[in-house]
Write a protein that holds these residues in place. Structure first.
Motif, PDB file in Angstrom:
ATOM      1  N   ALA A  56      -8.993   3.225 -13.162  1.00 58.69           N
ATOM      2  CA  ALA A  56      -7.934   2.903 -12.515  1.00 58.69           C
ATOM      3  C   ALA A  56      -7.329   1.526 -13.427  1.00 58.69           C
ATOM      4  O   ALA A  56      -6.209   1.481 -13.787  1.00 58.69           O
ATOM      5  CB  ALA A  56      -8.007   2.544 -11.035  1.00 58.69           C
ATOM      6  N   LEU A 115     -13.009   7.129   0.333  1.00 61.98           N
ATOM      7  CA  LEU A 115     -14.098   6.144   0.819  1.00 61.98           C
ATOM      8  C   LEU A 115     -13.485   6.068   2.554  1.00 61.98           C
ATOM      9  O   LEU A 115     -14.627   5.923   3.274  1.00 61.98           O
ATOM     10  CB  LEU A 115     -13.682   4.501   0.260  1.00 61.98           C
ATOM     11  CG  LEU A 115     -14.546   4.374  -0.665  1.00 61.98           C
ATOM     12  CD1 LEU A 115     -14.229   3.172  -1.155  1.00 61.98           C
ATOM     13  CD2 LEU A 115     -15.950   4.324  -0.398  1.00 61.98           C
ATOM     14  N   VAL A 148      -9.862  -2.841  -5.776  1.00 65.22           N
ATOM     15  CA  VAL A 148      -9.014  -2.603  -6.725  1.00 65.22           C
ATOM     16  C   VAL A 148      -7.672  -1.824  -6.201  1.00 65.22           C
ATOM     17  O   VAL A 148      -6.711  -2.096  -6.840  1.00 65.22           O
ATOM     18  CB  VAL A 148      -9.787  -1.068  -7.533  1.00 65.22           C
ATOM     19  CG1 VAL A 148      -9.156  -0.589  -8.688  1.00 65.22           C
ATOM     20  CG2 VAL A 148     -11.231  -1.625  -7.932  1.00 65.22           C
ATOM     21  N   VAL A 149      -7.955  -1.115  -5.211  1.00 65.19           N
ATOM     22  CA  VAL A 149      -6.546  -0.921  -4.616  1.00 65.19           C
ATOM     23  C   VAL A 149      -5.663  -1.723  -4.005  1.00 65.19           C
ATOM     24  O   VAL A 149      -4.518  -2.071  -4.439  1.00 65.19           O
ATOM     25  CB  VAL A 149      -6.972   0.062  -3.416  1.00 65.19           C
ATOM     26  CG1 VAL A 149      -5.719   0.612  -2.648  1.00 65.19           C
ATOM     27  CG2 VAL A 149      -7.900   1.313  -3.656  1.00 65.19           C
ATOM     28  N   ALA A 158      -6.777   5.304  -7.711  1.00 63.24           N
ATOM     29  CA  ALA A 158      -6.884   4.151  -6.729  1.00 63.24           C
ATOM     30  C   ALA A 158      -6.860   5.037  -5.355  1.00 63.24           C
ATOM     31  O   ALA A 158      -7.546   4.479  -4.444  1.00 63.24           O
ATOM     32  CB  ALA A 158      -6.158   2.958  -7.028  1.00 63.24           C
ATOM     33  N   VAL A 159      -5.717   5.416  -5.346  1.00 58.43           N
ATOM     34  CA  VAL A 159      -5.128   5.846  -3.762  1.00 58.43           C
ATOM     35  C   VAL A 159      -6.317   7.219  -3.519  1.00 58.43           C
ATOM     36  O   VAL A 159      -6.891   7.132  -2.360  1.00 58.43           O
ATOM     37  CB  VAL A 159      -3.750   6.713  -3.707  1.00 58.43           C
ATOM     38  CG1 VAL A 159      -3.825   7.545  -2.393  1.00 58.43           C
ATOM     39  CG2 VAL A 159      -2.833   5.668  -3.802  1.00 58.43           C
ATOM     40  N   SER A 218     -12.867   2.662 -10.326  1.00 57.54           N
ATOM     41  CA  SER A 218     -12.202   1.504 -10.171  1.00 57.54           C
ATOM     42  C   SER A 218     -11.820   0.865 -11.742  1.00 57.54           C
ATOM     43  O   SER A 218     -10.914   0.459 -11.834  1.00 57.54           O
ATOM     44  CB  SER A 218     -12.855   0.404  -9.448  1.00 57.54           C
ATOM     45  OG  SER A 218     -14.316   0.385  -9.889  1.00 57.54           O
ATOM     46  N   LEU A 255       0.838  -1.333   0.038  1.00 63.61           N
ATOM     47  CA  LEU A 255       0.092  -0.192  -0.083  1.00 63.61           C
ATOM     48  C   LEU A 255       0.931   1.236   0.063  1.00 63.61           C
ATOM     49  O   LEU A 255       0.746   2.052  -0.773  1.00 63.61           O
ATOM     50  CB  LEU A 255      -1.042  -0.235   1.316  1.00 63.61           C
ATOM     51  CG  LEU A 255      -2.002  -0.829   1.149  1.00 63.61           C
ATOM     52  CD1 LEU A 255      -3.025  -0.862   2.297  1.00 63.61           C
ATOM     53  CD2 LEU A 255      -2.939  -0.514   0.004  1.00 63.61           C
ATOM     54  N   ALA A 312     -19.728   1.654   0.605  1.00 63.85           N
ATOM     55  CA  ALA A 312     -18.192   1.348   0.468  1.00 63.85           C
ATOM     56  C   ALA A 312     -18.055   0.342  -0.731  1.00 63.85           C
ATOM     57  O   ALA A 312     -17.057   0.474  -1.762  1.00 63.85           O
ATOM     58  CB  ALA A 312     -17.521   1.019   1.616  1.00 63.85           C
ATOM     59  N   SER A 362     -16.592   0.920  -4.728  1.00 62.43           N
ATOM     60  CA  SER A 362     -15.279   0.375  -5.222  1.00 62.43           C
ATOM     61  C   SER A 362     -15.549  -0.703  -6.117  1.00 62.43           C
ATOM     62  O   SER A 362     -14.667  -1.479  -6.476  1.00 62.43           O
ATOM     63  CB  SER A 362     -14.334   0.100  -3.927  1.00 62.43           C
ATOM     64  OG  SER A 362     -15.263  -0.840  -3.113  1.00 62.43           O
ATOM     65  N   THR A 382       2.300   1.875  -3.284  1.00 60.81           N
ATOM     66  CA  THR A 382       1.192   2.291  -4.417  1.00 60.81           C
ATOM     67  C   THR A 382       1.290   3.928  -4.084  1.00 60.81           C
ATOM     68  O   THR A 382       1.052   4.441  -4.995  1.00 60.81           O
ATOM     69  CB  THR A 382      -0.106   1.744  -4.122  1.00 60.81           C
ATOM     70  OG1 THR A 382       0.239   0.215  -4.026  1.00 60.81           O
ATOM     71  CG2 THR A 382      -1.344   2.131  -5.117  1.00 60.81           C
ATOM     72  N   ALA A 434      -2.539   4.657 -10.201  1.00 63.64           N
ATOM     73  CA  ALA A 434      -2.238   4.368  -8.648  1.00 63.64           C
ATOM     74  C   ALA A 434      -2.928   5.673  -8.151  1.00 63.64           C
ATOM     75  O   ALA A 434      -3.324   5.518  -6.903  1.00 63.64           O
ATOM     76  CB  ALA A 434      -0.885   4.388  -8.159  1.00 63.64           C
ATOM     77  N   LEU A 438      -9.445   7.234  -4.672  1.00 65.74           N
ATOM     78  CA  LEU A 438     -10.514   6.481  -4.292  1.00 65.74           C
ATOM     79  C   LEU A 438     -10.411   6.049  -2.565  1.00 65.74           C
ATOM     80  O   LEU A 438     -11.535   6.060  -1.896  1.00 65.74           O
ATOM     81  CB  LEU A 438     -10.805   5.174  -5.164  1.00 65.74           C
ATOM     82  CG  LEU A 438     -12.095   4.440  -4.903  1.00 65.74           C
ATOM     83  CD1 LEU A 438     -13.385   5.021  -5.125  1.00 65.74           C
ATOM     84  CD2 LEU A 438     -11.939   2.995  -5.705  1.00 65.74           C
ATOM     85  N   LEU A 439      -9.477   5.227  -2.408  1.00 64.39           N
ATOM     86  CA  LEU A 439      -9.243   4.908  -0.778  1.00 64.39           C
ATOM     87  C   LEU A 439      -9.481   5.809   0.062  1.00 64.39           C
ATOM     88  O   LEU A 439     -10.298   5.584   0.939  1.00 64.39           O
ATOM     89  CB  LEU A 439      -7.892   4.222  -0.915  1.00 64.39           C
ATOM     90  CG  LEU A 439      -7.474   3.690   0.747  1.00 64.39           C
ATOM     91  CD1 LEU A 439      -8.328   2.559   0.994  1.00 64.39           C
ATOM     92  CD2 LEU A 439      -5.931   3.111   0.462  1.00 64.39           C
ATOM     93  N   ILE A 458     -16.534   6.916   5.249  1.00 64.58           N
ATOM     94  CA  ILE A 458     -16.939   5.617   6.117  1.00 64.58           C
ATOM     95  C   ILE A 458     -16.655   6.126   7.427  1.00 64.58           C
ATOM     96  O   ILE A 458     -17.129   6.065   8.453  1.00 64.58           O
ATOM     97  CB  ILE A 458     -16.216   4.466   5.883  1.00 64.58           C
ATOM     98  CG1 ILE A 458     -16.494   3.746   4.507  1.00 64.58           C
ATOM     99  CG2 ILE A 458     -16.268   3.461   7.022  1.00 64.58           C
ATOM    100  CD1 ILE A 458     -15.469   2.766   4.078  1.00 64.58           C
TER     101      ILE A 458
END
Lengths: 292, 268, 346
Positions: free
Chosen positions: A248, A272, B111-112, A265-266, A245, A33, A224, A228, A36, A262, A268-269, A276
């Motif tokens: 990406a 989220l 995906v991550v 994606a990061v 997603s 992680l 969530a 994703s 990334t 990347a 998005l993470l 959350i």
């Protein structure tokens, strides 16, 4: 008693026991992680490939390009509407299930939550068959019934994406509400009825407030997973209608611009996690007594 | 069903139709005798199920999935049993954080994870290998294995172990003769749930798998991306049938509700 | 020196003191009950003897040896848990055999002793049954057999009868007492049930808030409670406030001598079954019956007096019972009452 059973706070035993799993997670979750996140700051060129420098190019591109805004907006719009749809349909269904008598209760619980374990690809294929092909089964049926005069476009639309995603994620909502319903004391409902409340009032004033934490917990999970989701938006949305997603994925495996992929994606993470954690905070504060 | 009014039952019926429609339609279309997508109006045919045999890519992908699910679930369990005992039994600094870490693959978008593993495995030189698949699948199924192991370790009466200790059993004997046999049902269901999770995983695996190490859902996904034909519906129908059988077996043995909710109505 | 000695035993869980400076000596072959309400520290004490809880300070010696230096698995104590803690995946015989197996007892000797132990608790026919398929009483017996078969130096019973219904509990009390007498194992019983403690044990240690209030044979603790807590915990009792004048406590028209040096205000304690209805005479406390409840072998009265409400229990011996609303005169023997200064009363 529990104090006596777990008394030794300074024992090294728990650390020894969890060390293998902890080391595994550090090595193959935290390190990748972190890599990334680093990757999202690297440069990339058609001919030079990935260049290990530390620049904000990818982030700036996402920040300034309207295309990325559109994709992220779509991602969260679809996720929000899917969450709403599962709550509106899943919560009543869970309540109806909980009021059934056995063996129906067990059978229909299996029918409703069982699809959770069936391959997402197979389930989405089902929706593609219903929506698409030569008109699709749903449109044919609606046309034959005279409900509509021209076919509704489902395939390659956000509507189709939402219906299919709602179907894929529905079991999570039903399960979450079901769990909340199991804690409910049926005597409370009877008490309300004996005080002269109508069935509707009982539902609105007694049942709903008690299962609200379950609905909200389910909503967080569904949101969530919807935001994703990959396979379903990819199959129903096609090549044109991208979400975060699938975008990406494209950057990684088609364009081969890994650093940009990347960064998507990061982002998005991060988005989220913020959503959350934020909604968890609000829910916990609002329902502190119910959770205790 | 008397406690639900007619309106509720109509809602329920529509809901069940909504739930089953896409699954049923796959299974029905799979029996078409035609060369294109259609309902088998002229009687069912096994034509497309026989066709699967001529596509080694699906057969190979199936075996990859089976092996991957089996191996990664076993390893995930081996890691989660001691961790679950630590979390269930001891009150130690960092317990909450550790639990959150082990459960995090549930919340990190796949995906991550897929991207992270693709980058990582490429860097350390195991990109596209079965080993890489196993490592990544251990991570995504571990939360499921841990949750069920944890549930049975917490549900177990500690006095049973104390009784064994008072009778002279060593810690190792207690683990071997008392604790493990008692949490075995939890381990078995944890393995089953892990296996199914691994078998169904597509989002993360699509990044990591290479031709030759593609799993069945990845193969199906890539196939559907090109075109949808009766062949992929017959493959899907087979997967659905196998899952339904596994589902019913698991429901009989352990109770699906307990498996998925964590605490069934018949639970302590 | 006594067989088992607890000396200055203290256990703290963070801020909370579960057991405080507890000292206790148990003789070989004795049956001792640790009696008290939940949270009084009795179970923690038992767990410290068993070795599942480590004392914060203090010592435990068994037959002159430091028990705290011995691992729980090596202490050789027999324990019967409240939940029985039977191994659910083993048959009754396998449960009982487990401890012998751990001691390395060979197979033929093992099966002989298992049979013997199961016979002892009356379960000879249930050897091959799994605990799940046994009744609560049968499970209880398996747990007892499992604890006794290893010939423990001490038998620890943690609320062993609390999961049984009332009738079965009484039967098991009698049986438990007989088995303990026959085997002669030193036994420590932890219970919150005063009648169970009195029925089974040679001595009772009444505990409250981590301390021992009184250690005495059941009869003595009941008749001469050392503290108000003990008086209240061991059965019903009446506590009456009284003035002291010239060495006598004044209660209605009655005058009872009190120990020399008593303060002007005292508390008088009398058990309900020691109070009788007086026909006449001066030694009596006048009152009026408020309620009268028939309980088969005895009558239970509530009587209002100038000193508060008094509970009276009279054997149903056939004599006419005063009706509700009737005026009565209460009296009791000098030796049946205890007197303590009002100020120190809790």
């Amino acid at each position: 008693m529990s104090a006596a059973e777990t008394e030794d706070r300074r024992s090294w035993m728990p650390y020894l026991l969890s060390a293998p799993a902890l080391l595994l997670f550090i090595a193959i979750v935290l390190v990748p992680l972190a890599m990334t996140v680093l990757l999202s700051f690297h440069d990339w060129g058609q001919y030079k490939g990935i260049e290990t420098v530390f620049i904000l190019k990818n982030w700036r591109e996402i920040w300034s390009d309207g295309y990325f805004h559109e994709v992220f907006l779509r991602t969260f719009r679809v996720a929000f509407l899917v969450t709403l749809l599962t709550a509106v349909l899943g919560a009543p269904e869970a309540y109806i299930l909980s009021r059934m008598k056995s063996p129906w209760k067990g059978i229909f619980l299996l029918v409703v939550i069982g699809p959770l374990l069936i391959s997402v690809v197979a389930r989405t294929l089902g929706w593609a068959l219903l929506f698409g092909g030569s008109g699709g089964v749903v449109n044919k049926a609606l046309l034959n019934l005279g409900v509509i005069s021209t076919p509704i476009p489902f395939m390659f639309t956000e509507t189709g994406m939402m219906v299919a995603l709602a179907h894929v994620l529905m079991p999570f909502m039903v399960l979450s509400v079901w769990a909340a319903l199991q804690k409910l004391d049926p005597q409370i409902e009877n008490a309300a009825l004996s005080l002269g409340a109508s069935q509707m009032t009982v539902l609105r004033r007694i049942v709903l407030p008690q299962i609200m934490p379950g609905i909200l917990a389910g909503a967080i999970i569904v949101f969530a997973l919807a935001a994703s989701a990959f396979a379903t938006p990819s199959i129903i949305g096609g090549r044109r209608l991208k979400v975060a997603s699938t975008l990406a994925y494209d950057e990684f495996l088609n364009t081969l611009n890994w650093p940009l992929g990347a960064a998507v994606a990061v982002l998005l993470l991060i988005a989220l996690v913020l959503i959350i954690v934020g909604s968890n905070r609000i829910i916990e504060r609002r329902y502190a007594e119910v959770f205790r | 069903m008397s406690r639900n009014g007619p309106l509720a039952l109509i809602f329920h019926t529509l809901f069940v139709i909504f739930t089953l429609a896409p699954i049923v339609v796959v299974c029905v279309v799979a029996f078409t005798p035609e060369g294109y997508l259609s309902l088998p109006t002229n009687g069912p045919s096994l034509r497309w199920f026989r066709t699967i045999a001529r596509y080694p890519e699906f057969i190979n992908a199936f075996w990859t999935s089976i092996w991957l699910g089996t191996v990664s679930s076993v390893i995930a369990l081996a890691f989660s049993v001691p961790a679950a005992l630590a979390i269930a039994r001891y009150d130690f600094t960092g317990r909450e954080a550790l639990t959150a870490l082990f459960m995090s693959p549930l919340m990190i978008p796949h995906v991550v994870l897929g991207i992270a593993f693709l980058r990582f495995f490429t860097q350390i030189g195991i990109g596209g290998t079965f080993l890489g698949l196993v490592l990544s699948h251990i991570v995504v199924v571990l939360p499921f294995a841990l949750r069920l192991t944890l549930a049975s370790a917490t549900g177990m009466d500690r006095r049973i172990e104390q009784a064994a200790i008072s009778l002279g059993a060593s810690e190792w004997t207690v683990l071997k003769r008392i604790t493990l046999p008692l949490i075995l049902p939890g381990l078995a269901s944890g393995w089953a749930l892990s296996f199914i999770t691994s078998f169904d995983e597509v989002t993360m695996t699509v990044f990591i798998a290479a031709p030759g190490t593609e799993t069945l859902p990845v193969r199906m996904f890539l196939y559907i991306q090109d075109n949808i034909d009766p062949l992929v519906t017959s493959v899907s129908a087979s997967v659905i049938a196998a899952t339904v059988v596994a589902l019913i077996v698991m429901d009989r043995i352990y109770g699906l509700e307990r498996l998925l909710v964590g605490r069934g109505s018949g639970d302590r | 020196m006594a067989f088992l000695v607890l000396d200055g035993l203290t256990k703290r869980f963070g801020e909370h003191i579960a057991v405080e400076n507890l000292s206790l000596a148990v003789e070989q072959g004795e049956f001792l009950a640790l009696l008290g309400p939940s949270g009084c520290g009795k179970t923690t004490t038992l767990q410290m003897i068993a070795g599942f809880v480590t004392p914060t300070s203090g010592t435990i010696t068994l037959a002159g040896q430091d028990l705290l230096a011995v691992k729980p698995a090596k202490r050789g104590l027999g324990i019967v848990f409240q939940s029985y803690a039977l191994f659910p995946h083993m048959t009754a015989a396998e449960n009982v055999a487990f401890g012998l197996e751990m001691q390395g007892v060979d197979k033929s000797e093992r099966s002989r002793r298992v049979t013997e132990a199961l016979e002892l608790v009356g379960l000879g026919k249930f050897a091959e049954r799994h605990p799940r398929r046994m009744s609560g009483g049968q499970q209880q017996r398996v747990a007892l057999a499992r604890a006794l078969v290893i010939r423990p130096s001490i038998l620890l019973l943690d609320e062993p009868l609390s999961n049984l219904d009332a009738k079965l509990r009484e039967e098991m009390q009698i049986e438990l007492r007989q088995i303990q007498r026959n085997v002669g194992t030193t036994t420590i019983l932890v219970t919150h049930d005063q009648s169970e403690a009195m029925a089974l044990s040679d001595r009772i240690a009444v505990m409250s808030q981590g301390r021992i209030e009184q250690i005495a044979p059941p009869h003595e603790a009941y008749e001469r409670p050392a503290t108000p807590f003990v008086a209240n915990f061991l059965g019903k009792t009446n506590v009456l406030q009284a003035q002291v004048q010239s060495g006598q406590a004044l209660l209605g028209e009655g005058r009872w001598p009190v120990p020399a040096g008593s303060p002007p205000r005292v508390l008088v304690t009398v058990r309900p079954e020691k109070i009788g209805f007086a026909d006449g005479g001066a030694q009596a406390l006048a009152g009026q019956v408020v309620t009268r409840i028939f309980q088969g072998n005895h009558w239970l009265y509530q009587v209002d007096t100038a000193h508060g409400r008094v509970t009276v229990i009279r054997q149903n011996s056939g004599e006419t019972a005063p009706a509700e609303g009737e005026a009565v005169r209460l009296s009791w023997r000098q030796e049946d009452m205890s007197v303590r200064p009002a100020e120190t009363a809790r």
